[in-house]
Design an enzyme around this catalytic site. Structure first.
Site, short mmCIF file in Angstrom:
data_model
loop_
_atom_site.label_atom_id
_atom_site.label_comp_id
_atom_site.label_asym_id
_atom_site.label_seq_id
_atom_site.Cartn_x
_atom_site.Cartn_y
_atom_site.Cartn_z
NE ARG A 34 -3.41 2.13 3.03
CZ ARG A 34 -4.55 2.68 2.59
NH1 ARG A 34 -5.22 2.11 1.62
NH2 ARG A 34 -5.01 3.80 3.12
CB ILE A 60 -5.11 6.46 -0.86
CG1 ILE A 60 -5.14 4.92 -0.84
CG2 ILE A 60 -4.36 6.99 0.34
CD1 ILE A 60 -3.73 4.28 -0.87
CB SER A 61 -10.50 4.61 0.45
OG SER A 61 -11.09 5.26 -0.65
CD GLN A 62 -11.52 4.30 7.21
OE1 GLN A 62 -12.54 4.97 7.23
NE2 GLN A 62 -10.99 3.79 8.28
N PRO A 63 -7.89 1.77 4.81
CG PRO A 63 -5.86 0.98 5.63
CD PRO A 63 -6.73 2.20 5.60
#
Ligand code: SAM
Length: 216
Positions: A34, A60-63
């Protein structure tokens, strides 16, 4: 820098501990680098459970959000998946390790270019990217077994419903520009769709002809 321990910790604490149970998805997130999807100065934060800036006022979206959206798509290996909002390319990379073909649309050319570079570097050759307004879907490649929209829409664009296979799943954040509900829509038959609410979320806006206008 070896991030493998941070990555396993991220998956254990923010993905598995919060109820994600899809074994294949968990394995993919444990393996996927990531940190390569964010700029160097932010790489040490790539395995925290936050959305991070990727430039152009996008994130970038959170995991956890990537995990819950992906799990909600209930993917099979042979599926063809459409993603709206390539952004960093991380969600597309997760999908590319789970299905045969990923079609991803991004409206900002710079982001699409950067995502392409990273995806090529880690061998995600089954991700096809198009730069345009994705609020009309990707008609030439439709129908899709699954569609995931990674930006918040005021309403569900009709094109997405039309471009779903019977039995196909659409996951999309819908609501105001500040907060949305993540929804799953399943196309049960030609004219019948099932709607479910998954959780509350906050996404950057889906901007385009069938989304928010640039200025709203
Ligand atoms: N999936 C991305 C990732 O893994 O990094 C995160 C995407 S970010 C939260 C939302 C993205 O949607 C942004 O890159 C934004 O430019 C894009 N976007 C917004 N409206 C769009 C549209 N109409 N068509 C295509 N992309 C759009």
């Amino acid at each position: 820098m070896d991030y493998s321990i941070a990555r396993r910790r991220m998956v254990a604490q923010h993905v598995v501990a919060r109820g994600i149970h899809d074994e294949e998805l968990i394995h993919v997130m444990e393996e996927l680098p990531r940190h390569l999807f964010v700029e160097e100065a932010l790489q040490s934060q790539a395995y925290t459970d936050y959305a991070l800036p990727i430039g152009e006022k996008q994130t970038i979206s959170q995991p956890y959000m990537v995990a819950i959206m992906t799990q909600s798509l209930e993917l099979k290996r042979s599926d063809r998946v459409l993603e709206i909002g390539t952004g960093s390319g991380y969600q597309a990379a997760v999908l590319s390790r789970l299905v045969t073909h990923v079609y991803s649309v991004e409206r900002i050319a710079n982001l699409a270019r950067r995502a392409r570079r990273v995806l090529d570097k880690i061998g995600c050759s089954n991700v096809h990217i198009q730069v345009c307004d994705g609020t009309s879907g990707w008609g030439e490649q439709a129908p899709f077994d699954a569609i995931v929209v990674t930006a918040g829409a005021p309403d569900i664009p009709q094109h997405y419903l039309q471009q779903l296979e019977i039995g196909g799943r659409l996951v999309i954040p819908v609501g105001g520009s500040g907060a949305q509900i993540l929804k799953r829509v399943t196309r049960v038959s030609e004219n019948h769709f099932d709607y479910e609410d998954i959780l509350e979320c906050r996404f950057v806006p889906l901007i385009g002809k069938h989304g928010w206008s640039q200025t709203s």
